[in-house]
Scaffold this motif. Structure first.
Motif, short mmCIF file in Angstrom:
data_model
loop_
_atom_site.label_atom_id
_atom_site.label_comp_id
_atom_site.label_asym_id
_atom_site.label_seq_id
_atom_site.Cartn_x
_atom_site.Cartn_y
_atom_site.Cartn_z
N GLY A 250 0.81 -1.21 0.00
CA GLY A 250 0.00 0.00 0.00
C GLY A 250 0.85 1.27 0.00
O GLY A 250 0.58 2.21 -0.74
N CYS A 251 1.90 1.26 0.83
CA CYS A 251 2.81 2.42 0.88
C CYS A 251 3.53 2.62 -0.45
O CYS A 251 3.68 3.75 -0.93
N THR A 252 3.96 1.53 -1.04
CA THR A 252 4.73 1.60 -2.29
C THR A 252 3.90 2.16 -3.43
O THR A 252 4.30 3.11 -4.12
N THR A 253 2.73 1.57 -3.67
CA THR A 253 1.91 2.03 -4.79
C THR A 253 1.35 3.44 -4.53
O THR A 253 1.19 4.22 -5.47
N GLY A 254 1.08 3.75 -3.26
CA GLY A 254 0.60 5.10 -2.93
C GLY A 254 1.64 6.15 -3.25
O GLY A 254 1.33 7.19 -3.84
N ALA A 255 2.90 5.89 -2.87
CA ALA A 255 3.99 6.84 -3.14
C ALA A 255 4.26 6.97 -4.63
O ALA A 255 4.46 8.08 -5.15
N MET A 256 4.23 5.85 -5.34
CA MET A 256 4.45 5.87 -6.79
C MET A 256 3.37 6.71 -7.48
O MET A 256 3.67 7.52 -8.37
N CYS B 21 -2.74 2.51 2.59
CA CYS B 21 -2.62 1.39 3.53
C CYS B 21 -3.96 1.12 4.21
O CYS B 21 -4.40 -0.03 4.29
N THR B 22 -4.60 2.17 4.69
CA THR B 22 -5.87 1.98 5.39
C THR B 22 -6.96 1.49 4.44
O THR B 22 -7.66 0.52 4.74
#
Length: 308
Positions: free
Chosen positions: A122-128, A190-191
């Motif tokens: 979740g963190c990875t795709t959100g940041a990308m 993430c949430t």
């Protein structure tokens, strides 16, 4: 069962990518007025000058919508829609459409993903997604924040907004607020995705529901509530910072501290109800549509490959 049945073949990464972007655009079309109301409520009280005293006129989500329709016309509820749809096609396609692929990468192909792998994905795709789609988010927020009753508008159109921001603030202006937006979307992604993932898996594992529309609706609604509760403070800071004039705030942290000092801790939950109404309804529409689109696209692909 209502809707498309699950296909024997899992959806491909491309199907998820396209399906996520399309589903997010459909959700935006339906819930955009709530998002605009949320932005107006979040920036209310940002300045206390006499010129802006009259602008602080919004009370509640439906009161905000009614005031905007009365003073600016119904089309004001869709200010920034073009940039919003551009954002979703580039943003949701990455953060939602690539989530399963990135999750499999972290679990090395294992079918059972732990909470840690889900959070990392979740963190990875959100940041990308933020890095790619930030300019569209900046333009969307600027359009939603500007009121027609203020006289001359900051931007005359979507293309004009991109050009004006780049000219007056430099290219970095189009990526203004990237840091709080990365923080916000790490939390939101993430949430939102992990909660949806966990609720859906739990419902299916314990045979409380089958993999159909009621299951998707319940999982999406739960994800929307949890996301709003956790992400609201960062969302308010992001909106204020991205909408601010150059030099008004030194950084996103400065923006947060100024809000805390001048307006108190409740300022971080301004627009909570429209945020929940928007995120809850957006999640329901998006996830239900996404699940159905994946199945429809895979069913169409199967029929093309085996026409007889």
């Amino acid at each position: 069962m209502v809707g498309f049945k699950p296909t024997d073949v899992p959806p491909t990464a491309m199907v998820k990518f396209l399906g996520a972007g399309t589903a997010a655009c459909i959700a935006d079309l339906i819930t955009f007025p709530l998002d605009t109301a949320k932005v107006r409520l979040q920036i209310q009280g940002e300045t206390k000058s006499a010129a802006n005293a009259k602008a602080a006129q919004y009370k509640g989500v439906f009161g905000t919508i009614a005031t905007m329709v009365k003073t600016e016309g119904p089309t004001s509820l869709y200010n920034g829609l073009v940039a919003g749809l551009q954002r979703q096609m580039s943003f949701a396609s990455v953060r939602i459409g690539l989530y399963d692929s990135v999750k499999q990468f972290y679990t090395k192909g294992s079918e059972r993903a732990g909470i840690g792998s889900r959070l990392l994905a979740g963190c990875t795709t959100g940041a990308m997604a933020v890095v790619i789609a930030q300019p569209t988010d900046v333009v969307k927020v600027r359009f939603q924040a500007q009121a027609r009753v203020e006289g001359s508008r900051r931007y005359q159109g979507t293309v004009d907004a991109y050009k004006t921001i780049a000219k007056e603030e430099g290219l970095k202006g189009l990526w203004k607020g990237t840091s709080p937006n990365v923080a916000r979307n790490a939390i939101v992604n993430c949430t939102e995705l992990v909660t949806y993932d966990l609720i859906k898996d739990t419902l299916l594992r314990y045979n409380l529901m089958t993999d159909n529309l009621p299951c998707h609706f319940t999982s999406a609604f739960g994800a929307g509530f949890c996301t709003t509760l956790i992400a609201s403070p960062v969302d308010v800071v992001k909106t204020r910072y991205m909408n601010s004039a150059p030099g008004h705030y030194g950084s996103a942290v400065s923006c947060a501290l100024t809000m805390l000092r001048k307006e108190g801790p409740t300022a971080f939950y301004k627009g909570f109800m429209p945020s929940f109404l928007r995120l809850g309804s957006w999640n329901v529409v998006m996830f239900v549509t996404y699940e159905q689109l994946k199945r429809a696209m895979m069913a169409a692909r199967s029929s093309w490959e085996a026409p007889f």
